[in-house]
Design a protein around this motif. Sequence first.
Motif, PDB file in Angstrom:
ATOM      1  N   UNK A 136      39.611  39.226  64.575  1.00  0.00           N
ATOM      2  CA  UNK A 136      39.514  39.411  63.134  1.00  0.00           C
ATOM      3  C   UNK A 136      40.385  38.437  62.342  1.00  0.00           C
ATOM      4  N   UNK A 137      41.576  38.102  62.847  1.00  0.00           N
ATOM      5  CA  UNK A 137      42.465  37.189  62.134  1.00  0.00           C
ATOM      6  C   UNK A 137      41.856  35.812  61.970  1.00  0.00           C
ATOM      7  N   UNK A 138      41.340  35.260  63.040  1.00  0.00           N
ATOM      8  CA  UNK A 138      40.699  33.945  63.002  1.00  0.00           C
ATOM      9  C   UNK A 138      39.480  33.973  62.092  1.00  0.00           C
ATOM     10  N   UNK A 139      38.677  35.018  62.200  1.00  0.00           N
ATOM     11  CA  UNK A 139      37.485  35.137  61.362  1.00  0.00           C
ATOM     12  C   UNK A 139      37.865  35.202  59.889  1.00  0.00           C
ATOM     13  N   UNK A 140      38.900  35.983  59.568  1.00  0.00           N
ATOM     14  CA  UNK A 140      39.326  36.094  58.163  1.00  0.00           C
ATOM     15  C   UNK A 140      39.757  34.746  57.598  1.00  0.00           C
ATOM     16  N   UNK A 141      40.455  33.956  58.383  1.00  0.00           N
ATOM     17  CA  UNK A 141      40.859  32.620  57.917  1.00  0.00           C
ATOM     18  C   UNK A 141      39.641  31.749  57.635  1.00  0.00           C
ATOM     19  N   UNK A 142      38.693  31.742  58.565  1.00  0.00           N
ATOM     20  CA  UNK A 142      37.468  30.957  58.375  1.00  0.00           C
ATOM     21  C   UNK A 142      36.681  31.458  57.165  1.00  0.00           C
ATOM     22  N   UNK A 143      36.618  32.787  57.009  1.00  0.00           N
ATOM     23  CA  UNK A 143      35.886  33.367  55.884  1.00  0.00           C
ATOM     24  C   UNK A 143      36.508  32.952  54.549  1.00  0.00           C
TER      25      UNK A 143
END
Length: 175
Positions: A136-143
């Motif tokens: 989720x952390x990596x996805x949130x940054x990309x989002x």
Amino acid sequence: MFEIQPMNAEAYRQQTRRSTVMIALIFLALAMALSTLAVAVFGEPGGDNLRFNIGGVFAAVLVMVALMRQVFWTRPWMAPAVYSWQLKRSLMSITNVMHHVTTAVEAGDPTAMKLLRFYHLGLSQMHQLDGNSSDHGQLNREMEQHKARMDALGIDTEQTRLDPAWIETVKQASR
């Protein structure tokens, strides 16, 4: 056209567990009944009836497929599982062309940017529904990076609907 719906993750997990148990129990009952029936009709008393037992289980699989498609799929108790399946299918359709999407996003294609935003929102919801917080952390940054880029270009970031034409447009544009 698929649309991301707001959903309570805890209620989703509870309902999908319940529907899974119901399907499993129905399958077990069918498999036992059809295996027993096959042995009673075709089997030999005291003989090796394994093939009839296996045939009964195979017939139960076929009956369950038909029941799932014709009866259970439209039932309210299956709605969360059906929604999840449709969400995963939508995400997979984008994953299959992700190389086209990333190339088009880098080139500033608005359709690809909408498609990637839908993918991010859908993937985020799937992680939430499944209780998967590891990525989720990596996805949130990309989002957030992608959302900022869309905001800067004036593209609507509320992309909760997947238009299948977007996928074809992105595929055609990168050829």
